[in-house]
Design a protein around this motif. Structure first.
Motif, PDB file in Angstrom:
ATOM      1  N   CYS A 285      52.233  33.328  49.006  1.00 43.49           N
ATOM      2  CA  CYS A 285      51.599  32.544  50.064  1.00 43.49           C
ATOM      3  C   CYS A 285      51.604  31.075  49.655  1.00 43.49           C
ATOM      4  O   CYS A 285      51.954  30.721  48.526  1.00 43.49           O
ATOM      5  N   ARG A 286      51.200  30.220  50.579  1.00 42.80           N
ATOM      6  CA  ARG A 286      51.273  28.792  50.340  1.00 42.80           C
ATOM      7  C   ARG A 286      50.410  28.372  49.146  1.00 42.80           C
ATOM      8  O   ARG A 286      50.796  27.513  48.360  1.00 42.80           O
ATOM      9  N   VAL A 287      49.225  28.958  48.997  1.00 48.48           N
ATOM     10  CA  VAL A 287      48.323  28.586  47.904  1.00 48.48           C
ATOM     11  C   VAL A 287      48.991  28.825  46.558  1.00 48.48           C
ATOM     12  O   VAL A 287      48.917  27.985  45.653  1.00 48.48           O
ATOM     13  N   HIS A 288      49.663  29.953  46.418  1.00 47.62           N
ATOM     14  CA  HIS A 288      50.329  30.234  45.151  1.00 47.62           C
ATOM     15  C   HIS A 288      51.535  29.324  44.945  1.00 47.62           C
ATOM     16  O   HIS A 288      51.843  28.945  43.810  1.00 47.62           O
TER      17      HIS A 288
ATOM     18  N   ALA B 133      50.126  26.160  43.599  1.00 39.93           N
ATOM     19  CA  ALA B 133      49.735  26.328  42.202  1.00 39.93           C
ATOM     20  C   ALA B 133      50.947  26.260  41.269  1.00 39.93           C
ATOM     21  O   ALA B 133      50.911  25.607  40.216  1.00 39.93           O
ATOM     22  N   LYS B 134      52.033  26.916  41.652  1.00 40.73           N
ATOM     23  CA  LYS B 134      53.230  26.918  40.817  1.00 40.73           C
ATOM     24  C   LYS B 134      53.823  25.517  40.690  1.00 40.73           C
ATOM     25  O   LYS B 134      54.239  25.096  39.597  1.00 40.73           O
ATOM     26  N   ARG B 135      53.840  24.792  41.820  1.00 42.79           N
ATOM     27  CA  ARG B 135      54.369  23.416  41.767  1.00 42.79           C
ATOM     28  C   ARG B 135      53.503  22.527  40.881  1.00 42.79           C
ATOM     29  O   ARG B 135      54.014  21.664  40.149  1.00 42.79           O
ATOM     30  N   ALA B 136      52.188  22.740  40.938  1.00 51.73           N
ATOM     31  CA  ALA B 136      51.283  21.936  40.111  1.00 51.73           C
ATOM     32  C   ALA B 136      51.501  22.218  38.628  1.00 51.73           C
ATOM     33  O   ALA B 136      51.495  21.305  37.796  1.00 51.73           O
ATOM     34  N   LEU B 137      51.696  23.473  38.269  1.00 50.41           N
ATOM     35  CA  LEU B 137      51.971  23.824  36.874  1.00 50.41           C
ATOM     36  C   LEU B 137      53.298  23.235  36.419  1.00 50.41           C
ATOM     37  O   LEU B 137      53.410  22.699  35.306  1.00 50.41           O
ATOM     38  N   ASP B 138      54.318  23.334  37.272  1.00 49.56           N
ATOM     39  CA  ASP B 138      55.625  22.768  36.926  1.00 49.56           C
ATOM     40  C   ASP B 138      55.526  21.261  36.709  1.00 49.56           C
ATOM     41  O   ASP B 138      56.098  20.721  35.747  1.00 49.56           O
ATOM     42  N   ALA B 139      54.810  20.572  37.610  1.00 51.32           N
ATOM     43  CA  ALA B 139      54.681  19.116  37.502  1.00 51.32           C
ATOM     44  C   ALA B 139      53.945  18.716  36.226  1.00 51.32           C
ATOM     45  O   ALA B 139      54.206  17.655  35.651  1.00 51.32           O
ATOM     46  N   ALA B 140      53.011  19.564  35.777  1.00 51.89           N
ATOM     47  CA  ALA B 140      52.253  19.269  34.562  1.00 51.89           C
ATOM     48  C   ALA B 140      52.969  19.730  33.297  1.00 51.89           C
ATOM     49  O   ALA B 140      52.471  19.524  32.182  1.00 51.89           O
ATOM     50  N   GLY B 141      54.144  20.355  33.469  1.00 44.72           N
ATOM     51  CA  GLY B 141      54.902  20.827  32.316  1.00 44.72           C
ATOM     52  C   GLY B 141      54.270  22.026  31.632  1.00 44.72           C
ATOM     53  O   GLY B 141      54.448  22.230  30.426  1.00 44.72           O
TER      54      GLY B 141
ATOM     55  N   TRP C  71      54.538  29.059  32.948  1.00 49.20           N
ATOM     56  CA  TRP C  71      53.784  30.144  33.580  1.00 49.20           C
ATOM     57  C   TRP C  71      54.702  31.335  33.816  1.00 49.20           C
ATOM     58  O   TRP C  71      55.918  31.198  33.859  1.00 49.20           O
ATOM     59  N   THR C  72      54.102  32.474  33.951  1.00 51.42           N
ATOM     60  CA  THR C  72      54.849  33.683  34.267  1.00 51.42           C
ATOM     61  C   THR C  72      54.025  34.534  35.218  1.00 51.42           C
ATOM     62  O   THR C  72      52.794  34.573  35.117  1.00 51.42           O
ATOM     63  N   GLU C  73      54.705  35.152  36.165  1.00 55.61           N
ATOM     64  CA  GLU C  73      54.020  36.030  37.099  1.00 55.61           C
ATOM     65  C   GLU C  73      53.869  37.387  36.431  1.00 55.61           C
ATOM     66  O   GLU C  73      54.766  38.228  36.479  1.00 55.61           O
ATOM     67  N   SER C  74      52.708  37.587  35.835  1.00 57.11           N
ATOM     68  CA  SER C  74      52.504  38.819  35.085  1.00 57.11           C
ATOM     69  C   SER C  74      52.060  39.962  35.974  1.00 57.11           C
ATOM     70  O   SER C  74      52.028  41.102  35.534  1.00 57.11           O
ATOM     71  N   PHE C  75      51.708  39.646  37.222  1.00 55.75           N
ATOM     72  CA  PHE C  75      51.267  40.697  38.138  1.00 55.75           C
ATOM     73  C   PHE C  75      51.683  40.319  39.538  1.00 55.75           C
ATOM     74  O   PHE C  75      51.302  39.270  40.046  1.00 55.75           O
ATOM     75  N   LEU C  76      52.495  41.147  40.149  1.00 48.22           N
ATOM     76  CA  LEU C  76      52.915  40.921  41.527  1.00 48.22           C
ATOM     77  C   LEU C  76      52.184  41.905  42.420  1.00 48.22           C
ATOM     78  O   LEU C  76      52.467  43.111  42.386  1.00 48.22           O
TER      79      LEU C  76
ATOM     80  N   LEU D  65      43.372  40.299  33.806  1.00 49.75           N
ATOM     81  CA  LEU D  65      44.799  40.359  33.506  1.00 49.75           C
ATOM     82  C   LEU D  65      45.515  39.037  33.723  1.00 49.75           C
ATOM     83  O   LEU D  65      46.584  38.810  33.163  1.00 49.75           O
ATOM     84  N   ALA D  66      44.974  38.175  34.571  1.00 53.21           N
ATOM     85  CA  ALA D  66      45.697  36.956  34.922  1.00 53.21           C
ATOM     86  C   ALA D  66      44.747  35.949  35.573  1.00 53.21           C
ATOM     87  O   ALA D  66      43.585  36.250  35.858  1.00 53.21           O
ATOM     88  N   ILE D  67      45.294  34.745  35.810  1.00 50.17           N
ATOM     89  CA  ILE D  67      44.622  33.674  36.540  1.00 50.17           C
ATOM     90  C   ILE D  67      45.230  33.614  37.938  1.00 50.17           C
ATOM     91  O   ILE D  67      46.401  33.941  38.121  1.00 50.17           O
ATOM     92  N   ALA D  68      44.460  33.168  38.919  1.00 50.59           N
ATOM     93  CA  ALA D  68      45.008  32.943  40.256  1.00 50.59           C
ATOM     94  C   ALA D  68      44.253  31.805  40.927  1.00 50.59           C
ATOM     95  O   ALA D  68      43.068  31.583  40.649  1.00 50.59           O
ATOM     96  N   PRO D  69      44.928  31.052  41.811  1.00 49.32           N
ATOM     97  CA  PRO D  69      44.248  29.988  42.542  1.00 49.32           C
ATOM     98  C   PRO D  69      43.468  30.567  43.724  1.00 49.32           C
ATOM     99  O   PRO D  69      44.004  31.354  44.493  1.00 49.32           O
ATOM    100  N   PHE D  70      42.211  30.170  43.848  1.00 49.16           N
ATOM    101  CA  PHE D  70      41.371  30.578  44.969  1.00 49.16           C
ATOM    102  C   PHE D  70      40.499  29.403  45.382  1.00 49.16           C
ATOM    103  O   PHE D  70      40.230  28.499  44.578  1.00 49.16           O
ATOM    104  N   SER D  71      40.033  29.426  46.618  1.00 50.73           N
ATOM    105  CA  SER D  71      38.923  28.559  46.971  1.00 50.73           C
ATOM    106  C   SER D  71      37.670  29.215  46.408  1.00 50.73           C
ATOM    107  O   SER D  71      37.611  30.446  46.284  1.00 50.73           O
ATOM    108  N   PRO D  72      36.638  28.446  46.026  1.00 50.12           N
ATOM    109  CA  PRO D  72      35.406  29.052  45.505  1.00 50.12           C
ATOM    110  C   PRO D  72      34.814  30.077  46.468  1.00 50.12           C
ATOM    111  O   PRO D  72      34.219  31.064  46.033  1.00 50.12           O
TER     112      PRO D  72
END
Length: 293
Positions: free
Chosen positions: A188-191, A194-202, A205-210, A225-232
């Motif tokens: 989805c767009r949120v993920h 998140a991926k673009r933000a990690l890439d830009a920060a160098g 990351w790995t998708e350990s759970f699909l 098991l993992a981190i994910a982007p969410f709104s609070p």
């Protein structure tokens, strides 16, 4: 005998639901001054103050709390009576809501719509923003509430949502290792953000759970098991924002947008009510008016 005015009762119920004269005026397509006049007319008619208003809050008075259920029944009876005169008494439309937006308040919002217009049936679909926009463009759904996509600027802004990096308190990440990122499949767009933000920060990351859906991703995050982007507002119960702990990049807020092809008056009124109620559930610091009419 006390005779009630339908518009005045509708104003009272809408103020009570949205806890705001401004939002009530927006939902009913009128001005705050007109809403206040209608409420005053109703209070004079019943002989009681129904709404208590201070600079910081709007709430029911004791008499208002005693009157609210009867007021809802009165409006529902009125709508049923009017609908019975129409050859198209039952109206129906399909509403899509993105999975990362559809929070615990959705049943409450739909219940309010039913009170506002009992003769209207709304079919709700939950999916990713991209899938719902594609369905909207094909004409499969009549309205969608989704995250703003980068490739289009149309639609009416309902709110702005803050994002964070959430994980279970037991989640561990060792420096030098790739961030284990839980992700939806399809993404989805949120993920994607998140991926673009990690890439830009160098940051590797790995998708350990699909996961096959948002519930599966929430389960993976809750299990540590993992981190994910969410709104609070949407983060799994018991998880915490670990962005600062692991020096993860700040995620820019995203816009929540309403797209619709509906043009008839009653459907537009229902969507206006939904939009006003939707903003009510967002933090005031992240809200603005959209001009949706």
């Amino acid at each position: 005998m006390t005779i009630l005015d339908v518009e005045a009762v509708q104003a009272f119920v809408t103020i009570a639901d949205l806890k705001s004269f401004t939002r009530a005026a927006e939902a009913l397509g009128t001005t705050q001054g007109a809403i206040s006049v209608k409420l005053k007319r109703l209070e004079d008619r019943v002989g009681h103050k129904l709404i208590e208003r201070t600079p910081r809050m709007v709430r029911l008075s004791v008499q208002g709390a005693a009157f609210i259920n009867g007021a809802r029944d009165f409006l529902a009876a009125h709508e049923r009576a009017v609908a019975g005169l129409s050859p198209t008494a039952v109206r129906r439309f399909t509403l899509g809501i993105a999975a990362h937006i559809a929070g615990p308040e959705v049943p409450t919002l739909l219940a309010r719509l039913n009170t506002h217009d009992p003769a209207m049936t709304i079919e709700v679909r939950i999916d990713t923003s991209r899938a719902l926009l594609d369905a909207f463009d094909r004409g499969d759904v009549d309205a969608v509430i989704v995250g703003r996509e980068d490739d289009r600027r149309d639609g009416d802004v309902l709110a702005k949502e803050r994002l964070g990096w959430f994980a279970a308190p037991t989640f561990e990440h060792r420096e030098g290792q790739s961030i284990r990122l839980a992700a939806l499949s399809p993404a989805c767009r949120v993920h994607d953000v998140a991926k673009r933000a990690l890439d830009a920060a160098g940051i590797a990351w790995t998708e350990s759970f699909l996961g096959g859906g948002s519930s599966a991703v929430m389960a993976a995050v809750s299990a540590g098991l993992a981190i994910a982007p969410f709104s609070p507002r949407m983060a799994p119960l018991g998880t915490v924002d670990v962005g600062e702990r692991y020096r993860l990049p700040e995620l820019a807020p995203f816009e929540i947008v309403l797209h619709t092809t509906l043009s008839d008056t009653r459907s537009r009124e229902a969507l206006r009510m939904l939009a006003a109620a939707f903003r009510e559930h967002r933090p005031a610091s992240l809200r603005w008016d959209s001009g949706f009419v």
